[in-house]
Design a protein around this motif. Structure first.
Motif, PDB file in Angstrom:
ATOM      1  N   ALA A  13      -6.552  -2.034   9.249  1.00 14.26           N
ATOM      2  CA  ALA A  13      -5.944  -3.322   8.706  1.00 14.26           C
ATOM      3  C   ALA A  13      -6.513  -3.643   7.387  1.00 14.26           C
ATOM      4  O   ALA A  13      -6.031  -4.132   6.073  1.00 14.26           O
ATOM      5  CB  ALA A  13      -6.048  -4.630   9.651  1.00 14.26           C
ATOM      6  N   SER A  14      -7.942  -3.221   7.287  1.00 13.76           N
ATOM      7  CA  SER A  14      -8.689  -3.446   5.900  1.00 13.76           C
ATOM      8  C   SER A  14      -8.090  -2.493   4.854  1.00 13.76           C
ATOM      9  O   SER A  14      -8.131  -2.834   3.737  1.00 13.76           O
ATOM     10  CB  SER A  14     -10.238  -3.335   6.084  1.00 13.76           C
ATOM     11  OG  SER A  14     -10.585  -2.390   6.374  1.00 13.76           O
TER      12      SER A  14
ATOM     13  N   GLU B   9      -0.350  -5.321  -5.657  1.00 12.03           N
ATOM     14  CA  GLU B   9       0.180  -6.662  -6.213  1.00 12.03           C
ATOM     15  C   GLU B   9      -0.451  -6.558  -7.414  1.00 12.03           C
ATOM     16  O   GLU B   9       0.287  -7.408  -8.384  1.00 12.03           O
ATOM     17  CB  GLU B   9      -0.116  -7.622  -5.201  1.00 12.03           C
ATOM     18  CG  GLU B   9       0.784  -8.012  -4.070  1.00 12.03           C
ATOM     19  CD  GLU B   9      -0.111  -8.565  -2.914  1.00 12.03           C
ATOM     20  OE1 GLU B   9      -1.103  -9.475  -3.057  1.00 12.03           O
ATOM     21  OE2 GLU B   9       0.340  -8.387  -1.653  1.00 12.03           O
ATOM     22  N   ARG B  10      -1.496  -6.123  -7.789  1.00  9.64           N
ATOM     23  CA  ARG B  10      -2.137  -6.309  -9.084  1.00  9.64           C
ATOM     24  C   ARG B  10      -1.336  -5.485  -9.945  1.00  9.64           C
ATOM     25  O   ARG B  10      -2.016  -5.460 -11.361  1.00  9.64           O
ATOM     26  CB  ARG B  10      -3.917  -6.214  -9.009  1.00  9.64           C
ATOM     27  CG  ARG B  10      -4.406  -7.068  -8.368  1.00  9.64           C
ATOM     28  CD  ARG B  10      -5.922  -6.904  -8.557  1.00  9.64           C
ATOM     29  NE  ARG B  10      -6.390  -5.682  -8.233  1.00  9.64           N
ATOM     30  CZ  ARG B  10      -7.056  -5.316  -7.160  1.00  9.64           C
ATOM     31  NH1 ARG B  10      -6.912  -6.117  -5.913  1.00  9.64           N
ATOM     32  NH2 ARG B  10      -7.347  -4.063  -6.826  1.00  9.64           N
ATOM     33  N   GLY B  11      -0.744  -4.584  -9.644  1.00 16.09           N
ATOM     34  CA  GLY B  11      -0.024  -3.694 -10.651  1.00 16.09           C
ATOM     35  C   GLY B  11      -0.622  -2.524 -10.855  1.00 16.09           C
ATOM     36  O   GLY B  11      -0.467  -1.527 -11.853  1.00 16.09           O
ATOM     37  N   GLY B  12      -1.684  -2.006  -9.821  1.00 18.81           N
ATOM     38  CA  GLY B  12      -2.589  -0.852 -10.005  1.00 18.81           C
ATOM     39  C   GLY B  12      -1.596   0.432  -9.649  1.00 18.81           C
ATOM     40  O   GLY B  12      -0.663   0.283  -9.311  1.00 18.81           O
TER      41      GLY B  12
ATOM     42  N   GLU C 148      -5.480   4.070  -7.884  1.00 15.86           N
ATOM     43  CA  GLU C 148      -6.382   2.883  -7.805  1.00 15.86           C
ATOM     44  C   GLU C 148      -6.378   2.173  -6.591  1.00 15.86           C
ATOM     45  O   GLU C 148      -7.303   1.868  -5.988  1.00 15.86           O
ATOM     46  CB  GLU C 148      -5.825   1.850  -8.929  1.00 15.86           C
ATOM     47  CG  GLU C 148      -6.543   2.359 -10.325  1.00 15.86           C
ATOM     48  CD  GLU C 148      -5.661   1.456 -11.392  1.00 15.86           C
ATOM     49  OE1 GLU C 148      -6.100   1.529 -12.700  1.00 15.86           O
ATOM     50  OE2 GLU C 148      -4.580   0.789 -11.249  1.00 15.86           O
ATOM     51  N   ALA C 149      -4.958   2.343  -5.814  1.00 18.25           N
ATOM     52  CA  ALA C 149      -5.052   1.815  -4.147  1.00 18.25           C
ATOM     53  C   ALA C 149      -5.928   2.759  -3.385  1.00 18.25           C
ATOM     54  O   ALA C 149      -6.537   2.113  -2.715  1.00 18.25           O
ATOM     55  CB  ALA C 149      -3.699   1.872  -3.927  1.00 18.25           C
ATOM     56  N   LEU C 150      -5.875   3.838  -3.787  1.00 18.32           N
ATOM     57  CA  LEU C 150      -7.018   4.708  -2.964  1.00 18.32           C
ATOM     58  C   LEU C 150      -8.209   4.507  -3.062  1.00 18.32           C
ATOM     59  O   LEU C 150      -9.114   4.397  -2.286  1.00 18.32           O
ATOM     60  CB  LEU C 150      -6.690   6.282  -3.315  1.00 18.32           C
ATOM     61  CG  LEU C 150      -5.272   7.035  -2.667  1.00 18.32           C
ATOM     62  CD1 LEU C 150      -5.121   8.332  -3.549  1.00 18.32           C
ATOM     63  CD2 LEU C 150      -5.251   7.141  -1.235  1.00 18.32           C
TER      64      LEU C 150
ATOM     65  N   ALA D 171      -4.924  -1.585  -0.046  1.00 13.11           N
ATOM     66  CA  ALA D 171      -3.832  -0.883  -0.854  1.00 13.11           C
ATOM     67  C   ALA D 171      -3.004  -1.865  -1.262  1.00 13.11           C
ATOM     68  O   ALA D 171      -2.322  -1.840  -2.443  1.00 13.11           O
ATOM     69  CB  ALA D 171      -3.173   0.099   0.039  1.00 13.11           C
ATOM     70  N   GLU D 172      -2.443  -2.792  -0.619  1.00 18.18           N
ATOM     71  CA  GLU D 172      -1.459  -3.858  -0.802  1.00 18.18           C
ATOM     72  C   GLU D 172      -1.829  -4.628  -1.941  1.00 18.18           C
ATOM     73  O   GLU D 172      -1.197  -5.089  -2.966  1.00 18.18           O
ATOM     74  CB  GLU D 172      -1.017  -4.818   0.412  1.00 18.18           C
ATOM     75  CG  GLU D 172      -0.406  -3.995   1.484  1.00 18.18           C
ATOM     76  CD  GLU D 172      -0.104  -4.721   2.722  1.00 18.18           C
ATOM     77  OE1 GLU D 172      -0.591  -5.807   2.938  1.00 18.18           O
ATOM     78  OE2 GLU D 172       0.715  -4.192   3.436  1.00 18.18           O
ATOM     79  N   GLU D 173      -3.107  -5.175  -1.774  1.00 18.71           N
ATOM     80  CA  GLU D 173      -3.946  -6.008  -3.072  1.00 18.71           C
ATOM     81  C   GLU D 173      -3.755  -5.284  -4.470  1.00 18.71           C
ATOM     82  O   GLU D 173      -3.495  -5.741  -5.376  1.00 18.71           O
ATOM     83  CB  GLU D 173      -5.106  -6.386  -2.618  1.00 18.71           C
ATOM     84  CG  GLU D 173      -5.016  -7.710  -1.606  1.00 18.71           C
ATOM     85  CD  GLU D 173      -6.541  -7.651  -1.086  1.00 18.71           C
ATOM     86  OE1 GLU D 173      -7.434  -7.367  -1.747  1.00 18.71           O
ATOM     87  OE2 GLU D 173      -6.798  -8.260   0.232  1.00 18.71           O
TER      88      GLU D 173
END
Length: 203
Positions: free
Chosen positions: A72-73, A83-86, A90-92, A78-80
């Motif tokens: 979950a974390s 949402e920031r447009g990364g 950057e998600a990884l 990844a979702e946050e």
């Protein structure tokens, strides 16, 4: 909405998980008794058996619960980032940070989880493989998106790379906890981030 009974039962289970994970990390599964788990959790022995049929079931649920929190974390990170447009990379990177934060918060659970991954004769082996795959699948999904968008090469082996990233975070974090505890999470994340971005070779 959850009833107060359900909430109370979840709180009791949480206490039992925390007691079990620290005891088993200290003494091993076989040497840990239900009496000790109950005493450490501050509940009656019957409460353990009311919530779990056996010590084995408690441990299996503990693994499921802990890896579920980790999954979950990772997903939330990844979702946050998205949402920031990364970017997907950057998600990884955000997932690496989230993994380190999880391990920093639950070091005893992580030690136990990593140790159990390599045992083959356990009753909960199949559960462990399923929950491990759920965590790795979150990373696989982001890697697949990164390949699709052209951020990463199509040559990468998604399954192995996802497993390698999860393994890297687990092992590096345990090394940090055991041998380099003076380092901050920022330092550890920065080192792993360089690996992720392929900047270790100096080119």
């Amino acid at each position: 909405m959850e009833s107060s009974g359900t909430t109370r039962r979840q709180a009791t289970r949480q206490k039992l998980y925390e007691a079990a994970v620290t005891l088993i990390a200290e003494k091993g599964f076989s040497a840990t008794t239900v009496d000790e788990i109950a005493e450490r959790a501050g509940v009656a022995k019957g409460t353990v058996y009311y919530n779990f049929k056996s010590k084995t079931e408690l441990f299996e649920e503990l693994l499921r619960h802990g890896v579920g929190l980790l999954t979950a974390s990772l997903r939330a990170a990844a979702e946050e980032s998205e949402e920031r447009g990364g970017t997907r990379v950057e998600a990884l990177d955000a997932m690496i940070r989230a993994g380190l934060a999880f391990i920093d918060r639950y070091p005893a659970f992580t030690q136990l989880y990593v140790a159990e991954l390599w045992r083959t004769n356990r009753a909960w082996q199949s559960t462990l493989l399923v929950v491990r795959q759920e965590a790795v699948a979150v990373v696989e999904g982001v890697l697949r998106d990164a390949v699709r968008s052209g951020e990463l090469s199509e040559e990468i082996d998604i399954r192995l790379t996802a497993a390698a990233l999860v393994g890297m975070v687990l092992v590096a974090a345990l090394d940090w906890q055991a041998f380099q505890p003076e380092r901050s999470i920022d330092e550890v994340h920065s080192a792993l981030s360089l690996l992720l971005h392929g900047r270790v070779s100096g080119h």
